[in-house]
Design an enzyme around this catalytic site. Structure first.
Site, PDB file in Angstrom:
ATOM      1  N   ARG A 127      40.718  18.762  84.370  1.00 30.51           N
ATOM      2  CA  ARG A 127      41.050  18.117  83.076  1.00 30.51           C
ATOM      3  C   ARG A 127      39.825  17.864  82.196  1.00 30.51           C
ATOM      4  NH1 ARG A 127      44.152  15.276  86.662  1.00 30.51           N
ATOM      5  NH2 ARG A 127      46.307  16.007  86.727  1.00 30.51           N
ATOM      6  N   LYS A 149      35.432  24.419  69.408  1.00 29.79           N
ATOM      7  CA  LYS A 149      36.612  25.281  69.567  1.00 29.79           C
ATOM      8  C   LYS A 149      36.354  26.208  70.750  1.00 29.79           C
ATOM      9  CE  LYS A 149      38.706  25.810  65.027  1.00 29.79           C
ATOM     10  NZ  LYS A 149      39.098  26.815  64.023  1.00 29.79           N
ATOM     11  N   GLU A 191      27.946  36.134  58.902  1.00 32.15           N
ATOM     12  CA  GLU A 191      28.348  34.720  58.967  1.00 32.15           C
ATOM     13  C   GLU A 191      27.292  33.829  58.292  1.00 32.15           C
ATOM     14  OE1 GLU A 191      31.376  34.238  60.027  1.00 32.15           O
ATOM     15  OE2 GLU A 191      31.787  35.810  61.501  1.00 32.15           O
ATOM     16  N   LYS A 229      27.327  24.061  59.736  1.00 38.87           N
ATOM     17  CA  LYS A 229      28.495  24.051  60.627  1.00 38.87           C
ATOM     18  C   LYS A 229      28.772  22.616  61.088  1.00 38.87           C
ATOM     19  CE  LYS A 229      31.760  25.803  63.277  1.00 38.87           C
ATOM     20  NZ  LYS A 229      31.879  26.754  64.360  1.00 38.87           N
ATOM     21  N   GLU A 239      40.479  20.494  62.394  1.00 37.52           N
ATOM     22  CA  GLU A 239      41.072  21.392  61.405  1.00 37.52           C
ATOM     23  C   GLU A 239      42.355  20.816  60.815  1.00 37.52           C
ATOM     24  OE1 GLU A 239      40.838  25.423  62.732  1.00 37.52           O
ATOM     25  OE2 GLU A 239      41.189  26.184  60.722  1.00 37.52           O
ATOM     26  N   ARG A 244      37.446  22.593  57.304  1.00 37.45           N
ATOM     27  CA  ARG A 244      37.085  23.631  58.267  1.00 37.45           C
ATOM     28  C   ARG A 244      37.631  24.998  57.856  1.00 37.45           C
ATOM     29  NH1 ARG A 244      36.049  22.187  64.663  1.00 37.45           N
ATOM     30  NH2 ARG A 244      35.219  24.216  65.146  1.00 37.45           N
ATOM     31  N   ASN A 248      36.695  30.103  56.778  1.00 33.75           N
ATOM     32  CA  ASN A 248      37.443  31.373  56.788  1.00 33.75           C
ATOM     33  C   ASN A 248      37.153  32.241  55.572  1.00 33.75           C
ATOM     34  OD1 ASN A 248      38.690  30.753  59.184  1.00 33.75           O
ATOM     35  ND2 ASN A 248      40.411  29.727  58.190  1.00 33.75           N
ATOM     36  N   HIS A 251      37.465  35.976  55.638  1.00 31.62           N
ATOM     37  CA  HIS A 251      38.076  36.338  56.916  1.00 31.62           C
ATOM     38  C   HIS A 251      39.514  36.833  56.810  1.00 31.62           C
ATOM     39  CE1 HIS A 251      34.447  34.931  58.755  1.00 31.62           C
ATOM     40  NE2 HIS A 251      34.909  35.102  59.974  1.00 31.62           N
ATOM     41  N   HIS A 255      39.680  40.163  58.595  1.00 31.91           N
ATOM     42  CA  HIS A 255      40.471  40.335  59.821  1.00 31.91           C
ATOM     43  C   HIS A 255      41.436  41.505  59.684  1.00 31.91           C
ATOM     44  CE1 HIS A 255      39.810  35.988  61.428  1.00 31.91           C
ATOM     45  NE2 HIS A 255      39.038  36.849  62.064  1.00 31.91           N
ATOM     46  N   HIS A 268      32.923  42.642  64.334  1.00 31.79           N
ATOM     47  CA  HIS A 268      33.549  41.579  63.533  1.00 31.79           C
ATOM     48  C   HIS A 268      32.763  41.342  62.236  1.00 31.79           C
ATOM     49  CE1 HIS A 268      35.499  37.786  62.556  1.00 31.79           C
ATOM     50  NE2 HIS A 268      34.300  37.216  62.488  1.00 31.79           N
TER      51      HIS A 268
HETATM   52  N1  LIG Z   1      34.497  29.010  68.869  1.00 29.40           N
HETATM   53  C1  LIG Z   1      34.226  29.342  67.627  1.00 29.40           C
HETATM   54  O1  LIG Z   1      34.194  28.488  66.731  1.00 29.40           O
HETATM   55  C2  LIG Z   1      33.909  30.766  67.292  1.00 29.40           C
HETATM   56  C3  LIG Z   1      33.350  31.101  66.056  1.00 29.40           C
HETATM   57  C4  LIG Z   1      33.007  32.434  65.819  1.00 29.40           C
HETATM   58  C5  LIG Z   1      33.239  33.402  66.791  1.00 29.40           C
HETATM   59  N2  LIG Z   1      33.803  33.040  67.979  1.00 29.40           N
HETATM   60  C6  LIG Z   1      34.035  34.033  69.032  1.00 29.40           C
HETATM   61  O2  LIG Z   1      32.777  34.573  69.412  1.00 29.40           O
HETATM   62  C7  LIG Z   1      32.988  35.874  69.935  1.00 29.40           C
HETATM   63  C8  LIG Z   1      31.948  36.797  69.336  1.00 29.40           C
HETATM   64  O3  LIG Z   1      30.670  36.331  69.672  1.00 29.40           O
HETATM   65  P1  LIG Z   1      29.413  37.295  69.750  1.00 29.40           P
HETATM   66  O4  LIG Z   1      29.359  38.099  68.520  1.00 29.40           O
HETATM   67  O5  LIG Z   1      28.261  36.471  70.136  1.00 29.40           O
HETATM   68  O6  LIG Z   1      29.859  38.326  70.887  1.00 29.40           O
HETATM   69  P2  LIG Z   1      29.499  38.520  72.428  1.00 29.40           P
HETATM   70  O7  LIG Z   1      29.425  37.235  73.141  1.00 29.40           O
HETATM   71  O8  LIG Z   1      30.442  39.531  72.957  1.00 29.40           O
HETATM   72  O9  LIG Z   1      28.041  39.165  72.358  1.00 29.40           O
HETATM   73  C9  LIG Z   1      27.892  40.462  71.798  1.00 29.40           C
HETATM   74  C10 LIG Z   1      27.195  41.415  72.786  1.00 29.40           C
HETATM   75  O10 LIG Z   1      25.808  41.092  72.848  1.00 29.40           O
HETATM   76  C11 LIG Z   1      25.394  40.890  74.201  1.00 29.40           C
HETATM   77  N3  LIG Z   1      24.348  39.875  74.136  1.00 29.40           N
HETATM   78  C12 LIG Z   1      24.494  38.548  73.931  1.00 29.40           C
HETATM   79  N4  LIG Z   1      23.300  37.958  73.813  1.00 29.40           N
HETATM   80  C13 LIG Z   1      22.364  38.935  73.959  1.00 29.40           C
HETATM   81  C14 LIG Z   1      20.958  38.941  73.913  1.00 29.40           C
HETATM   82  N5  LIG Z   1      20.263  37.832  73.659  1.00 29.40           N
HETATM   83  N6  LIG Z   1      20.322  40.119  74.118  1.00 29.40           N
HETATM   84  C15 LIG Z   1      21.028  41.257  74.334  1.00 29.40           C
HETATM   85  N7  LIG Z   1      22.362  41.319  74.350  1.00 29.40           N
HETATM   86  C16 LIG Z   1      23.022  40.162  74.171  1.00 29.40           C
HETATM   87  C17 LIG Z   1      26.635  40.468  74.919  1.00 29.40           C
HETATM   88  O11 LIG Z   1      26.542  40.767  76.301  1.00 29.40           O
HETATM   89  C18 LIG Z   1      27.703  41.305  74.232  1.00 29.40           C
HETATM   90  O12 LIG Z   1      27.749  42.587  74.776  1.00 29.40           O
HETATM   91  C19 LIG Z   1      34.414  36.260  69.615  1.00 29.40           C
HETATM   92  O13 LIG Z   1      35.192  36.166  70.777  1.00 29.40           O
HETATM   93  C20 LIG Z   1      34.855  35.208  68.604  1.00 29.40           C
HETATM   94  O14 LIG Z   1      36.230  34.934  68.663  1.00 29.40           O
HETATM   95  C21 LIG Z   1      34.127  31.746  68.241  1.00 29.40           C
HETATM   96 ZN   LIG Z   2      33.740  35.355  61.693  1.00 25.10          ZN
END
Ligand SMILES: NC(=O)c1ccc[n+]([C@@H]2O[C@H](COP(=O)([O-])OP(=O)(O)OC[C@H]3O[C@@H](n4cnc5c(N)ncnc54)[C@H](O)[C@@H]3O)[C@@H](O)[C@H]2O)c1
Ligand SMILES: [Zn+2]
Length: 365
Positions: A127, A149, A191, A229, A239, A244, A248, A251, A255, A268
């Protein structure tokens, strides 16, 4: 490697869920020390992926070990597919196997996928146990690691299962960004440019400076984005007030393009680059953004080699098909984030599907 400069500290003042983000080079090696004020117990897991683990896992474990923590490294395959309920279940079971209970805590070491997945595990294991974010991508440093989130994807859609669960600490080690592939590094700036567009026009020269020298001001730039942020999250943690939603910006159409391209074709941030341009154009039509403001957004995206025209293989029809499946379009209107000027965003009800179509067609030129 040791930290060479004093980290920048950004507060996320959320009452009894308040925490800090520390930003700077070399913080990974200080992980164990940074945990001391949090009063956590000694048992923890470091959740990472198959790319980040081999690069940084050992340093995280060494730092934890030196500070007296008993840490186990748990690794999932790199990539979005790991953000699944089955992967979360597997991680929880491994934690139980390794003797973790409600006194354990979680360290998320990786990009947004790991942050969302490990945060979800932490939010639901017994939990809810504490967790710490160590974001290693631009996207995770400026966006996903702050705000609480967490979640996983379903075959029916992204992020459909999740919980709000704030981390106890965010350590953004800007040195870890050095190993990011160029395309991933640039992608994250969609972003960053979005943040400038909705909240902080004065950040534009700082973003341009990164183009000349990546290292010159990355800690300052990451910290400034975390501060944006943080402010948005503090105004609208769950939200509910609408602030918040401003995140978007770019987006809705982005998207649509991302889905129409087929996930994995465009990163993305690359799809969001196109969405930002379309949204800037609509801001000129339906609000007061001037051509200069729009041109600033486009030229920043161009400078980071982010797409400014839709790839020919993705037809307008496919994009519109994805967009009109969006429930928000049912009445022909949609709540759409627009800019009054650079740095000033709001939610509008004025944008029509026809205008959106026109903005997509304009992305062909
Ligand atoms: N929670 C939130 O508020 C929020 C906001 C934006 C995005 N997201 C989520 O985040 C995700 C995307 O995040 P991301 O773009 O970081 O993707 P990711 O975590 O998949 O990382 C991208 C790639 O880079 C590699 N990588 C990471 N750090 C590295 C480093 N320092 N050196 C070499 N390689 C590295 C990873 O292994 C992966 O293959 C999505 O799932 C999205 O939905 C969440
Ligand atoms: Zn985004």
């Amino acid at each position: 490697m040791m930290a060479t400069t004093t980290p920048i500290i950004v507060d996320v003042p959320l009452g009894d869920r308040a925490y800090q983000a520390h930003v700077g080079p070399g913080l990974l090696d200080l992980l164990g020390d940074k945990l001391a004020p949090l009063g956590l117990r000694k048992r923890c897991v470091v959740i990472t992926d198959s790319t980040v683990g081999p690069l940084y896992g050992k340093r995280a474990l060494t730092s934890l070990d030196t500070a007296g923590y008993k840490a186990t490294l748990l690794t999932v395959p790199a990539g979005e597919a790991s953000k699944s309920l089955s992967q979360a279940e597997s991680l929880c079971r491994q934690m139980i196997e390794h003797g973790c209970d409600r006194h354990a805590f979680v360290v998320a070491l990786g990009g947004g996928v790991i942050g969302d997945l490990a945060g979800f595990v932490a939010g639901t294991f017994y939990r809810g146990v504490p967790y710490v974010q160590i974001p290693t991508t631009i996207v995770s440093q400026v966006d996903s690691s702050v705000g609480g989130k967490t979640g996983v994807n379903m075959p029916e859609g992204k992020n459909l299962i999740g919980v709000f669960h704030q981390p106890r600490l965010v350590l953004a080690d800007t040195e870890t960004l050095d190993s990011l592939p160029e395309r991933e590094f640039r992608e994250g700036f969609a972003e960053v440019i979005k943040h400038a567009a909705i909240r902080d026009a004065d950040m534009v020269p700082m973003i341009e400076a990164v183009l000349k020298d990546r290292h010159a001001n990355l800690p300052e730039l990451m910290a400034r984005n975390i501060a944006i942020k943080s402010k948005v999250v503090v105004e609208d943690e769950y939200e509910t007030t609408g602030t918040r939603a401003l995140l978007n910006f770019g987006h809705t159409i982005g998207h649509g393009i991302e889905a129409a391209a087929g996930y994995g074709q465009l990163l993305h941030g690359e799809a969001i680059s196109l969405g930002l341009i379309a949204a800037a154009r609509l801001s000129c039509v339906f609000s007061d953004l001037d051509d200069m403001g729009k041109a600033t957004i486009v030229s920043l995206l161009e400078a980071f080699h982010l797409p400014t025209a839709i790839p020919e293989s993705i037809t307008d029809d496919i994009i519109l098909d994805y967009l009109s499946r969006d429930k928000k379009f049912e009445e022909g209107h949609i709540r759409f984030v627009l800019l009054r000027e650079l740095g000033d965003a709001f939610v509008s009800n004025a944008v029509t599907l026809d205008a959106i179509k026109a903005s997509i067609i304009a992305l062909r030129k």
